[in-house]
Design a protein around this motif. Structure first.
Motif, PDB file in Angstrom:
ATOM      1  N   SER A   3      44.613  59.117  31.508  1.00 44.30           N
ATOM      2  CA  SER A   3      43.489  58.514  32.363  1.00 44.30           C
ATOM      3  C   SER A   3      43.432  57.063  32.161  1.00 44.30           C
ATOM      4  N   SER A   4      43.099  56.473  33.089  1.00 41.36           N
ATOM      5  CA  SER A   4      42.850  54.902  33.089  1.00 41.36           C
ATOM      6  C   SER A   4      41.485  54.659  32.348  1.00 41.36           C
ATOM      7  N   PRO A   5      41.258  53.775  31.358  1.00 39.31           N
ATOM      8  CA  PRO A   5      40.023  53.239  30.731  1.00 39.31           C
ATOM      9  C   PRO A   5      38.998  52.875  31.455  1.00 39.31           C
ATOM     10  N   ARG A   6      39.359  52.733  32.917  1.00 39.33           N
ATOM     11  CA  ARG A   6      38.382  52.332  33.816  1.00 39.33           C
ATOM     12  C   ARG A   6      37.650  53.334  34.451  1.00 39.33           C
ATOM     13  N   SER A   7      38.068  54.823  34.374  1.00 34.94           N
ATOM     14  CA  SER A   7      37.476  55.948  34.654  1.00 34.94           C
ATOM     15  C   SER A   7      36.231  56.179  34.171  1.00 34.94           C
ATOM     16  N   PRO A   8      35.156  56.163  35.021  1.00 33.70           N
ATOM     17  CA  PRO A   8      33.911  56.384  34.297  1.00 33.70           C
ATOM     18  C   PRO A   8      33.515  57.546  33.814  1.00 33.70           C
ATOM     19  N   PRO A   9      32.907  57.583  32.501  1.00 32.51           N
ATOM     20  CA  PRO A   9      32.821  58.567  31.818  1.00 32.51           C
ATOM     21  C   PRO A   9      31.734  59.491  32.526  1.00 32.51           C
ATOM     22  N   ILE A 254      37.038  29.510  16.059  1.00 33.00           N
ATOM     23  CA  ILE A 254      36.732  30.102  17.206  1.00 33.00           C
ATOM     24  C   ILE A 254      37.957  30.165  18.044  1.00 33.00           C
ATOM     25  N   GLN A 255      39.186  29.059  17.887  1.00 33.50           N
ATOM     26  CA  GLN A 255      40.141  29.244  18.954  1.00 33.50           C
ATOM     27  C   GLN A 255      41.114  30.374  18.452  1.00 33.50           C
ATOM     28  N   GLY A 256      41.152  30.721  17.097  1.00 32.07           N
ATOM     29  CA  GLY A 256      41.747  31.946  16.732  1.00 32.07           C
ATOM     30  C   GLY A 256      41.286  33.124  17.281  1.00 32.07           C
ATOM     31  N   THR A 257      39.828  33.273  17.315  1.00 32.19           N
ATOM     32  CA  THR A 257      39.231  34.355  17.949  1.00 32.19           C
ATOM     33  C   THR A 257      39.463  34.493  19.402  1.00 32.19           C
ATOM     34  N   LEU A 258      39.550  33.431  20.161  1.00 29.18           N
ATOM     35  CA  LEU A 258      39.960  33.509  21.588  1.00 29.18           C
ATOM     36  C   LEU A 258      41.363  33.875  21.856  1.00 29.18           C
ATOM     37  N   ALA A 259      42.296  33.380  20.730  1.00 31.16           N
ATOM     38  CA  ALA A 259      43.613  33.850  20.939  1.00 31.16           C
ATOM     39  C   ALA A 259      43.761  35.438  20.603  1.00 31.16           C
ATOM     40  N   LYS A 260      42.956  35.949  19.935  1.00 30.15           N
ATOM     41  CA  LYS A 260      42.894  37.384  19.742  1.00 30.15           C
ATOM     42  C   LYS A 260      42.525  38.248  20.980  1.00 30.15           C
ATOM     43  N   LEU A 261      41.498  37.522  21.596  1.00 25.33           N
ATOM     44  CA  LEU A 261      41.100  38.135  22.913  1.00 25.33           C
ATOM     45  C   LEU A 261      42.159  38.187  24.037  1.00 25.33           C
ATOM     46  N   SER A 262      42.976  37.010  23.984  1.00 24.76           N
ATOM     47  CA  SER A 262      43.921  37.062  24.901  1.00 24.76           C
ATOM     48  C   SER A 262      45.158  37.810  24.792  1.00 24.76           C
ATOM     49  N   GLN A 263      45.350  38.051  23.334  1.00 24.46           N
ATOM     50  CA  GLN A 263      46.539  39.078  23.030  1.00 24.46           C
ATOM     51  C   GLN A 263      45.870  40.731  23.460  1.00 24.46           C
ATOM     52  N   LEU A 264      44.599  40.717  23.109  1.00 24.74           N
ATOM     53  CA  LEU A 264      44.021  42.162  23.531  1.00 24.74           C
ATOM     54  C   LEU A 264      44.295  42.376  24.891  1.00 24.74           C
ATOM     55  N   VAL A 265      43.812  41.412  25.753  1.00 25.58           N
ATOM     56  CA  VAL A 265      44.023  41.776  27.357  1.00 25.58           C
ATOM     57  C   VAL A 265      45.478  41.894  27.544  1.00 25.58           C
ATOM     58  N   ALA A 266      46.327  41.097  27.041  1.00 24.16           N
ATOM     59  CA  ALA A 266      47.832  41.303  27.256  1.00 24.16           C
ATOM     60  C   ALA A 266      48.429  42.522  27.008  1.00 24.16           C
ATOM     61  N   LYS A 267      47.729  43.422  25.916  1.00 24.54           N
ATOM     62  CA  LYS A 267      48.274  44.607  25.295  1.00 24.54           C
ATOM     63  C   LYS A 267      47.768  45.485  26.350  1.00 24.54           C
ATOM     64  N   TYR A 268      46.471  45.403  26.936  1.00 25.11           N
ATOM     65  CA  TYR A 268      46.065  46.634  27.782  1.00 25.11           C
ATOM     66  C   TYR A 268      45.951  46.315  29.199  1.00 25.11           C
ATOM     67  N   ASP A 269      46.440  45.003  29.516  1.00 27.85           N
ATOM     68  CA  ASP A 269      46.554  44.640  31.119  1.00 27.85           C
ATOM     69  C   ASP A 269      47.273  43.299  31.204  1.00 27.85           C
ATOM     70  N   ILE A 326      34.867  44.715  23.824  1.00 27.09           N
ATOM     71  CA  ILE A 326      33.912  44.599  25.058  1.00 27.09           C
ATOM     72  C   ILE A 326      34.424  43.463  25.896  1.00 27.09           C
ATOM     73  N   CYS A 327      34.458  42.667  25.347  1.00 26.53           N
ATOM     74  CA  CYS A 327      35.135  41.257  26.170  1.00 26.53           C
ATOM     75  C   CYS A 327      36.228  41.675  26.958  1.00 26.53           C
ATOM     76  N   CYS A 328      37.209  42.314  26.264  1.00 26.04           N
ATOM     77  CA  CYS A 328      38.394  42.798  27.195  1.00 26.04           C
ATOM     78  C   CYS A 328      38.042  43.768  28.200  1.00 26.04           C
ATOM     79  N   ALA A 329      36.928  44.673  27.776  1.00 25.42           N
ATOM     80  CA  ALA A 329      36.636  45.537  28.875  1.00 25.42           C
ATOM     81  C   ALA A 329      35.758  45.039  29.943  1.00 25.42           C
ATOM     82  N   MET A 330      34.994  43.893  29.628  1.00 32.41           N
ATOM     83  CA  MET A 330      34.377  43.100  30.832  1.00 32.41           C
ATOM     84  C   MET A 330      35.417  42.516  31.709  1.00 32.41           C
ATOM     85  N   LEU A 331      36.654  42.197  31.393  1.00 34.59           N
ATOM     86  CA  LEU A 331      37.504  41.807  32.162  1.00 34.59           C
ATOM     87  C   LEU A 331      38.155  42.667  33.239  1.00 34.59           C
TER      88      LEU A 331
END
Length: 369
Positions: A3-9, A254-269, A326-331
């Motif tokens: 199921s999609s992670p966007r499906s409400p619990p 902080i730039q390295g942390t932002l890069a991790k977020l970008s990679q996380l978004v790419a992984k899931y969407d 959580i940031c990835c989920a917000m997107l």
């Protein structure tokens, strides 16, 4: 995934909520707290009643030991240590007071041999006490060095949650709370010369102090400043590199942390990540810099922020990985609007994140684990 992670619990039943709360109370009543069990329960949200969150957060941040029999001794030691910090560091903020005390102490040692024609000899001013001294140990030099930081802290504290009477207003209670925030931030700056004070730290401190100062146990509430200081230090230790300017462009800054977020978004969407960063050129630093450095305190109302922090502080590996999920989920939750948007509309949306169901947001973030 089935199921999609966007499906409400499914909505929790009242019986489930009562059971979860009773399990937290039971977990806290043990002679030795099982931190793994507490983290699992707290990640789903901590009850607001009876000062439970205050105790839970102190345990999750390692301020309280898991052995309940050691709590009183450990709290007394830490609170005494903070009182010593205040004497040492806040005392140095007032060189006039320093000079007065030195002079007073000198007068206490005066005897008749130091009296000449009815006048006391002028006290000798040491190099460290001279207002024009540039020595590192000079109280005046330290005062001037930190005066700019003090002014920045004062400005930021006065702007902390202006909609809440707890933090702002003319009441003695609000002014006392502001003074505590300023004390904590200045002492932190003096103890951490590599970072000192970075604008926005007041926003990270605010939830901790609010929770501890609101403890119904008067003794705990009385020492909220000391407890908040040590928990603030512990919390920031996991994000220290994000506040160190020298590391901004490194893999751990902080730039390295932002890069991790970008990679996380790419992984899931991957589609969303491509549209945001390639098509519309909305890079994470345009919106997620504030999300990450201020631990989402500016994106949601205060009560929702507290709920989010229950989950953040429950991560045994530290809050940063949970924060990125959580940031990835917000997107992901606003992906339809983002995919349909251009640079301007997407930037506006992410810099002014819309109200959302926090339980659903945390559910989606947990699915990304």
């Amino acid at each position: 995934m089935t199921s999609s992670p966007r499906s409400p619990p499914p909505a929790p039943t009242p019986e489930f909520e009562i059971s979860r709360q009773s399990r937290i109370f039971a977990a806290l009543s043990k002679k030795v707290i099982d931190l793994d069990e507490l983290r699992m329960l707290a990640a789903q949200g901590v009850p607001d009643a009876a000062g439970v969150r205050s105790t839970v957060w102190k345990l999750l941040l390692g301020y309280l030991p898991s052995d309940r029999s050691m709590w009183e001794q450990e709290l007394a030691k830490k609170r005494s240590q903070y009182a010593a910090f205040k004497d040492e560091f806040l005392f140095l903020n007032n060189p006039v007071e320093t000079a007065r005390r030195v002079e007073t102490e000198g007068h206490h040692n005066v005897n008749t041999e130091h009296v000449d024609n009815g006048f006391l000899h002028r006290s000798e001013v040491t190099q460290e006490e001279h207002p024009l001294s540039l020595g590192k140990t000079s109280v005046w030099n330290q005062y001037f060095e930190y005066s700019e930081i003090m002014e920045q802290i004062d400005r930021d504290v006065k702007r902390t949650h202006p909609d809440m009477h707890f933090f702002c207003g003319d009441s003695s209670f609000a002014k006392s709370n502001q003074e505590s925030l300023k004390n904590i931030l200045l002492i932190f700056a003096k103890l951490n010369a590599g970072i000192r004070y970075v604008q926005g730290m007041n926003e990270i401190l605010a939830p901790l102090f609010f929770v501890f100062r609101s403890d119904p146990d008067d003794k705990n509430a009385k020492f909220a400043e000391a407890d908040s200081f040590f928990c603030f230090v512990e919390l920031l230790s996991g994000f220290r590199d994000n506040f160190c300017q020298k590391l901004d462009n490194s893999a751990i800054g902080i730039q390295g942390t932002l890069a991790k977020l970008s990679q996380l978004v790419a992984k899931y969407d991957g589609e969303l990540q491509q549209h945001l960063e390639i098509t519309t050129e909305v890079n994470p630093q345009f919106y997620a810099f504030r999300w990450i450095t201020l631990l989402l305190t500016q994106e949601f109302n205060f009560a929702d922020t507290i709920h989010i922090w229950d989950t953040l502080l429950s991560d045994p590996d530290g809050p940063q990985e949970t924060l990125l999920r959580i940031c990835c989920a917000m997107l992901i939750l606003v992906r339809k609007r983002l995919l349909a948007g251009d640079f301007t509309s997407n930037l506006k949306l992410l810099q002014n994140y819309p109200p959302t169901n926090i339980s659903h947001l945390l559910y989606v973030a947990n699915k990304l684990h």
